[in-house]
Design a protein around this motif. Structure first.
Motif, PDB file in Angstrom:
ATOM      1  N   LYS A  13      50.544  33.494  26.545  1.00  0.00           N
ATOM      2  CA  LYS A  13      50.531  33.952  27.935  1.00  0.00           C
ATOM      3  C   LYS A  13      51.438  35.160  28.083  1.00  0.00           C
ATOM      4  CE  LYS A  13      49.606  29.492  30.159  1.00  0.00           C
ATOM      5  NZ  LYS A  13      50.070  28.535  31.173  1.00  0.00           N
ATOM      6  N   GLN A  19      52.574  39.871  34.150  1.00  0.00           N
ATOM      7  CA  GLN A  19      51.455  39.287  34.875  1.00  0.00           C
ATOM      8  C   GLN A  19      51.156  40.045  36.160  1.00  0.00           C
ATOM      9  OE1 GLN A  19      52.068  35.164  35.554  1.00  0.00           O
ATOM     10  NE2 GLN A  19      51.992  34.602  33.393  1.00  0.00           N
ATOM     11  N   ILE A  21      50.913  40.647  40.443  1.00  0.00           N
ATOM     12  CA  ILE A  21      50.073  40.029  41.462  1.00  0.00           C
ATOM     13  C   ILE A  21      49.236  41.113  42.120  1.00  0.00           C
ATOM     14  CG2 ILE A  21      51.702  38.151  41.952  1.00  0.00           C
ATOM     15  CD1 ILE A  21      52.565  39.719  44.447  1.00  0.00           C
ATOM     16  N   TYR A  22      48.138  40.682  42.757  1.00  0.00           N
ATOM     17  CA  TYR A  22      47.298  41.615  43.500  1.00  0.00           C
ATOM     18  C   TYR A  22      47.897  41.823  44.882  1.00  0.00           C
ATOM     19  CZ  TYR A  22      43.816  40.930  39.833  1.00  0.00           C
ATOM     20  OH  TYR A  22      43.167  40.891  38.638  1.00  0.00           O
ATOM     21  N   ASN A  26      47.119  39.433  48.837  1.00  0.00           N
ATOM     22  CA  ASN A  26      48.347  38.696  49.102  1.00  0.00           C
ATOM     23  C   ASN A  26      49.129  39.265  50.280  1.00  0.00           C
ATOM     24  OD1 ASN A  26      48.427  36.598  46.983  1.00  0.00           O
ATOM     25  ND2 ASN A  26      48.427  38.330  45.592  1.00  0.00           N
ATOM     26  N   ALA A  69      39.923  39.448  48.666  1.00  0.00           N
ATOM     27  CA  ALA A  69      40.080  39.175  47.233  1.00  0.00           C
ATOM     28  C   ALA A  69      38.735  39.176  46.521  1.00  0.00           C
ATOM     29  CB  ALA A  69      40.788  37.832  47.032  1.00  0.00           C
ATOM     30  N   HIS A  73      37.507  41.915  43.863  1.00  0.00           N
ATOM     31  CA  HIS A  73      37.574  41.215  42.580  1.00  0.00           C
ATOM     32  C   HIS A  73      39.030  41.001  42.145  1.00  0.00           C
ATOM     33  CE1 HIS A  73      33.253  41.767  42.226  1.00  0.00           C
ATOM     34  NE2 HIS A  73      33.421  43.051  42.468  1.00  0.00           N
ATOM     35  N   SER A  74      39.834  40.531  43.089  1.00  0.00           N
ATOM     36  CA  SER A  74      41.262  40.334  42.807  1.00  0.00           C
ATOM     37  C   SER A  74      41.695  38.894  43.059  1.00  0.00           C
ATOM     38  CB  SER A  74      42.102  41.301  43.656  1.00  0.00           C
ATOM     39  OG  SER A  74      41.787  41.171  45.043  1.00  0.00           O
ATOM     40  N   GLN A  75      40.780  37.941  42.810  1.00  0.00           N
ATOM     41  CA  GLN A  75      41.159  36.538  42.924  1.00  0.00           C
ATOM     42  C   GLN A  75      42.128  36.180  41.805  1.00  0.00           C
ATOM     43  OE1 GLN A  75      37.927  37.664  42.697  1.00  0.00           O
ATOM     44  NE2 GLN A  75      36.519  36.316  43.780  1.00  0.00           N
ATOM     45  N   SER A  76      43.048  35.265  42.122  1.00  0.00           N
ATOM     46  CA  SER A  76      44.015  34.831  41.113  1.00  0.00           C
ATOM     47  C   SER A  76      44.518  33.443  41.464  1.00  0.00           C
ATOM     48  CB  SER A  76      45.197  35.809  41.023  1.00  0.00           C
ATOM     49  OG  SER A  76      45.941  35.806  42.224  1.00  0.00           O
ATOM     50  N   ALA A  77      45.051  32.747  40.454  1.00  0.00           N
ATOM     51  CA  ALA A  77      45.636  31.431  40.688  1.00  0.00           C
ATOM     52  C   ALA A  77      46.846  31.540  41.600  1.00  0.00           C
ATOM     53  CB  ALA A  77      46.016  30.790  39.354  1.00  0.00           C
ATOM     54  N   PHE A  78      47.613  32.619  41.439  1.00  0.00           N
ATOM     55  CA  PHE A  78      48.772  32.834  42.308  1.00  0.00           C
ATOM     56  C   PHE A  78      48.334  32.962  43.761  1.00  0.00           C
ATOM     57  CE2 PHE A  78      51.455  35.723  44.715  1.00  0.00           C
ATOM     58  CZ  PHE A  78      52.708  35.151  44.567  1.00  0.00           C
TER      59      PHE A  78
END
Length: 254
Positions: A13, A19, A21-22, A26, A69, A73-78
């Motif tokens: 990872k 990493q 964030i978008y 957010n 998002a 195309h900026s989906q994320s788990a965060f």
């Protein structure tokens, strides 16, 4: 030593610094969180109408972050986790505290217990929703969505102050009922339409545009009444459909 542990990446990872964030989706989530926090502050200052409007603003922002998002195309788990935490504040804690500060605190122990029912219902609803992602029919929500539940409480506060109904006898019992109903309905197994079948790019009859114009005119003329009425109807729709399915004759197996 602690900083070294933080900066060392987990095998397989990227490090936290890499990493990222978008920012765009957010930002909407952060704005929704601020609106929920602002509603709490205004309720503590006895500005209940402003607090109720702030919850509806949080609802609009919450509905935009996911769409932004997906479009970018900026989906994320965060982003998904951040959205859940924001929803808990804006649609769980904020409506419960607004209701409590307005009238429920005059009811003593019963008042804060019912306020907690709404708060706990939102937490359970969000936790269940997160664990059921990808395993349920996207056309339906199981339990009343937390923004709609918050709208029941905030909408009642809003119309009572907008139309000067704050002196009505028994109003605190009405608020008590709405707060308890919203909290319990969030954790029921009743199905509510998710509106995810509506595609804005799909062709629709011309009359739909006229209906949209009428809806916008009604919303602009009486925002609190129209919004509150819509969410009351939506909250009852799940029970109406459940009763219809229960009363519908079952096919006879030969």
């Amino acid at each position: 030593m602690d900083n070294c542990m933080i900066n060392d990446p987990v095998p397989g990872k990227p490090s936290l610094r890499r990493q990222g964030i978008y920012l765009l989706p957010n930002s909407f989530t952060l704005a929704a969180l601020f609106a929920g926090f602002y509603a709490i502050v205004q309720a503590m200052n006895q500005n209940f109408q402003i607090a109720a409007v702030a919850i509806f603003v949080a609802m609009i922002l919450d509905g935009m972050d996911g769409r932004v998002a997906r479009l970018t195309h900026s989906q994320s788990a965060f982003g998904a986790e951040f959205d859940s935490l924001s929803d808990m504040v804006s649609f769980g804690v904020a409506p419960a505290l607004v209701a409590y500060e307005w009238l429920l605190k005059d009811m003593g122990k019963l008042g804060w217990m019912v306020a907690f029912i709404h708060c706990a219902g939102a937490a359970l609803r969000l936790a269940r929703f997160n664990t059921m992602i990808g395993s349920t029919d996207k056309r339906w929500f199981t339990g009343l969505p937390s923004p709609a539940a918050a709208a029941l409480v905030a909408g009642l506060v809003w119309i009572c102050h907008a139309y000067d109904y704050t002196g009505l006898p028994g109003l605190k019992w009405v608020l008590l009922g709405f707060t308890a109903f919203s909290g319990i309905t969030m954790v029921t197994n009743v199905k509510f339409w998710s509106f995810k079948e509506i595609h804005l790019r799909r062709r629709v009859p011309f009359v739909m545009l006229l209906a949209l114009v009428v809806a916008l005119l009604l919303l602009m003329s009486e925002p609190p009444l129209v919004l509150f009425g819509f969410f009351v109807c939506y909250a009852l729709s799940g029970y109406v459909m459940a009763a219809w399915r229960w009363c519908k004759p079952k096919p006879v197996m030969l």
